[in-house]
Write an enzyme that holds these catalytic residues in place. Structure first.
Site, PDB file in Angstrom:
ATOM      1  N   GLU A  41      14.873  -6.360  79.415  1.00  0.00           N
ATOM      2  CA  GLU A  41      16.172  -5.717  79.569  1.00  0.00           C
ATOM      3  C   GLU A  41      16.352  -4.535  78.618  1.00  0.00           C
ATOM      4  O   GLU A  41      17.476  -4.096  78.356  1.00  0.00           O
ATOM      5  CB  GLU A  41      17.285  -6.734  79.349  1.00  0.00           C
ATOM      6  CG  GLU A  41      17.293  -7.858  80.371  1.00  0.00           C
ATOM      7  CD  GLU A  41      18.396  -8.862  80.136  1.00  0.00           C
ATOM      8  OE1 GLU A  41      19.550  -8.562  80.488  1.00  0.00           O
ATOM      9  OE2 GLU A  41      18.105  -9.940  79.592  1.00  0.00           O
ATOM     10  N   SER A  78      19.973 -10.330  83.532  1.00  0.00           N
ATOM     11  CA  SER A  78      20.128  -9.189  84.433  1.00  0.00           C
ATOM     12  C   SER A  78      19.508  -9.420  85.808  1.00  0.00           C
ATOM     13  O   SER A  78      19.090  -8.485  86.485  1.00  0.00           O
ATOM     14  CB  SER A  78      19.532  -7.913  83.809  1.00  0.00           C
ATOM     15  OG  SER A  78      20.260  -7.536  82.674  1.00  0.00           O
ATOM     16  N   TYR A  86      23.065  -2.383  87.992  1.00  0.00           N
ATOM     17  CA  TYR A  86      22.895  -1.251  87.086  1.00  0.00           C
ATOM     18  C   TYR A  86      22.598   0.097  87.743  1.00  0.00           C
ATOM     19  O   TYR A  86      22.746   1.126  87.102  1.00  0.00           O
ATOM     20  CB  TYR A  86      21.772  -1.562  86.091  1.00  0.00           C
ATOM     21  CG  TYR A  86      22.045  -2.787  85.266  1.00  0.00           C
ATOM     22  CD1 TYR A  86      23.093  -2.815  84.348  1.00  0.00           C
ATOM     23  CD2 TYR A  86      21.279  -3.932  85.409  1.00  0.00           C
ATOM     24  CE1 TYR A  86      23.358  -3.946  83.591  1.00  0.00           C
ATOM     25  CE2 TYR A  86      21.528  -5.070  84.653  1.00  0.00           C
ATOM     26  CZ  TYR A  86      22.561  -5.064  83.751  1.00  0.00           C
ATOM     27  OH  TYR A  86      22.829  -6.189  83.011  1.00  0.00           O
ATOM     28  N   ARG A 146      30.703 -13.545  78.808  1.00  0.00           N
ATOM     29  CA  ARG A 146      31.042 -13.483  80.224  1.00  0.00           C
ATOM     30  C   ARG A 146      30.472 -14.698  80.938  1.00  0.00           C
ATOM     31  O   ARG A 146      29.355 -15.131  80.646  1.00  0.00           O
ATOM     32  CB  ARG A 146      30.462 -12.213  80.848  1.00  0.00           C
ATOM     33  CG  ARG A 146      31.133 -11.773  82.142  1.00  0.00           C
ATOM     34  CD  ARG A 146      30.389 -10.636  82.811  1.00  0.00           C
ATOM     35  NE  ARG A 146      29.168 -11.124  83.450  1.00  0.00           N
ATOM     36  CZ  ARG A 146      27.958 -10.598  83.240  1.00  0.00           C
ATOM     37  NH1 ARG A 146      27.797  -9.594  82.399  1.00  0.00           N
ATOM     38  NH2 ARG A 146      26.906 -11.103  83.862  1.00  0.00           N
ATOM     39  N   ASP A 194      29.628 -16.373  84.756  1.00  0.00           N
ATOM     40  CA  ASP A 194      29.421 -16.047  86.164  1.00  0.00           C
ATOM     41  C   ASP A 194      29.604 -17.299  87.026  1.00  0.00           C
ATOM     42  O   ASP A 194      29.070 -18.369  86.706  1.00  0.00           O
ATOM     43  CB  ASP A 194      28.026 -15.473  86.376  1.00  0.00           C
ATOM     44  CG  ASP A 194      27.830 -14.151  85.633  1.00  0.00           C
ATOM     45  OD1 ASP A 194      28.834 -13.467  85.368  1.00  0.00           O
ATOM     46  OD2 ASP A 194      26.672 -13.808  85.316  1.00  0.00           O
ATOM     47  N   GLU A 197      26.119 -19.343  84.914  1.00  0.00           N
ATOM     48  CA  GLU A 197      25.595 -19.136  83.564  1.00  0.00           C
ATOM     49  C   GLU A 197      26.648 -18.512  82.665  1.00  0.00           C
ATOM     50  O   GLU A 197      27.687 -18.027  83.119  1.00  0.00           O
ATOM     51  CB  GLU A 197      24.358 -18.233  83.603  1.00  0.00           C
ATOM     52  CG  GLU A 197      24.629 -16.841  84.163  1.00  0.00           C
ATOM     53  CD  GLU A 197      23.364 -16.014  84.258  1.00  0.00           C
ATOM     54  OE1 GLU A 197      23.004 -15.377  83.262  1.00  0.00           O
ATOM     55  OE2 GLU A 197      22.747 -15.997  85.349  1.00  0.00           O
ATOM     56  N   ASN A 245      26.916 -15.598  79.561  1.00  0.00           N
ATOM     57  CA  ASN A 245      26.234 -14.454  78.939  1.00  0.00           C
ATOM     58  C   ASN A 245      26.858 -14.188  77.573  1.00  0.00           C
ATOM     59  O   ASN A 245      28.062 -13.929  77.486  1.00  0.00           O
ATOM     60  CB  ASN A 245      26.376 -13.212  79.811  1.00  0.00           C
ATOM     61  CG  ASN A 245      25.801 -13.417  81.200  1.00  0.00           C
ATOM     62  OD1 ASN A 245      24.634 -13.170  81.434  1.00  0.00           O
ATOM     63  ND2 ASN A 245      26.629 -13.892  82.128  1.00  0.00           N
ATOM     64  N   GLY A 280      26.287  -6.839  79.336  1.00  0.00           N
ATOM     65  CA  GLY A 280      26.084  -5.397  79.368  1.00  0.00           C
ATOM     66  C   GLY A 280      27.346  -4.630  79.016  1.00  0.00           C
ATOM     67  O   GLY A 280      28.461  -5.065  79.290  1.00  0.00           O
TER      68      GLY A 280
END
Length: 317
Positions: A29, A157, A223, A262, A264, A277, A279, A283
């Site tokens: 990443e 990612s 991205y 964060r 998800d 998951e 994070n 990002g």
């Protein structure tokens, strides 16, 4: 306020001191991390923080030993920077750092063990299996309901993630994922909308609904693509969004995360939410979700990064 207008006061500037923004790294990443770190550094400097950036490569012990700063903003994604390794080194060096501590960082980076925690705490997560050998494919395919998600257990990612519907596809996807991690996570694919909930200082920010013409919200959709649709408001009835936020906060807490992150989540066709998951260093690029959720809550990017950094004044190393 815009990023340019947000300024720290003299007392806060003095308390924060010299700040190193670590970015880049050697993980898969790296490219995303460089973008995140550059955005964070620019915002901190515009806010009046004495910050400098460092593209981290190689031995992290040597990097930290040479740091001349008072605290660190971690903008490293993936292994080395997000998995507890850097957090442990900074802790030993006595340098405060942003985000979660060693244990939570290591746990959240390991999607397999995060799901064990979710399941053990009674939180909903799609049925899953660990796959370490292609010979397990037939048994796993029989136990789980296709379609399936196949992913390296310790990448981020959406790197290495594939959606499979047949036994042969499972074998092929495993071989590809195993090139990135000896532990491969196979879980049932939840058919339905995807949501993400950003957490900032103990509060859930507005949920974001994700929509893409890709097969799923993959690396390109995250991205690179300009046609990914971000729904803010997320489109859920108020009561359902409240339930979603509460579930995200529970997931964040049981993993032991702190400050920001964060979560998800998928919603199936019956309206049930399923945790994917957590994070711990999301990002912070122009396509990123935490800044988007913060804007929806009236928090500009400059204020967001300063608030994350200010948490290092209160949390122990």
């Amino acid at each position: 306020m815009t990023v340019q207008e947000y300024q720290v006061d003299d007392k806060t500037r003095a308390a924060l001191g010299r700040v190193a923004v670590l970015m880049g790294g050697d993980s898969a990443e790296r490219a995303v991390s460089l973008k995140s770190g550059s955005a964070v550094l620019d915002a901190l400097q515009k806010a009046g923080v004495d910050a400098f950036g460092l593209d981290v490569r190689g031995n992290l012990l040597n990097v930290v030993a040479g740091l001349e700063c008072d605290r660190v903003f971690i903008a490293l994604h993936g292994r080395g920077g997000e998995d507890g390794t850097l957090q442990a080194i900074l802790s030993q060096a006595g340098l405060p750092f942003t985000g979660s501590d060693v244990m939570a960082s290591a746990l959240a980076m390991d999607k397999l063990r995060t799901k064990y925690v979710f399941a053990g705490c009674g939180l909903p997560t799609p049925p899953f299996r660990l796959m370490t050998d292609a010979g397990q494919a037939e048994a796993i395919f029989a136990e789980l309901k296709a379609p399936l998600s196949v992913k390296p257990a310790r990448e981020g990612s959406s790197i290495g993630v594939r959606r499979v519907e047949t036994l042969n596809e499972l074998r092929e996807a495993f071989e590809e994922a195993a090139k990135l991690d000896v532990m491969v996570l196979v879980e049932e694919w939840i058919v339905g909308p995807e949501f993400t909930v950003s957490i900032l200082q103990g509060q859930a920010l507005p949920a974001i609904g994700l929509s893409t013409d890709h097969l799923f919200y993959d690396y390109d959709a995250k991205y690179l693509a300009d046609d990914t649709r971000y729904l803010v408001p997320c489109g859920l009835p108020e009561a359902q969004e409240t339930d979603l936020k509460q579930l995200a906060c529970k997931a964040f807490d049981v993993v032991g995360c702190r400050s920001w992150g964060r979560v998800d989540v998928m919603q199936d066709q019956q309206g049930r939410f399923w945790l994917l998951e957590v994070n711990t260093v999301p990002g912070m690029t122009d396509h990123s979700l935490v800044p988007m959720a913060a804007r929806a809550a009236g928090i500009g990017f400059g204020e967001l990064v300063v608030r994350i950094l200010e948490d290092t004044l209160e949390t122990p190393t």
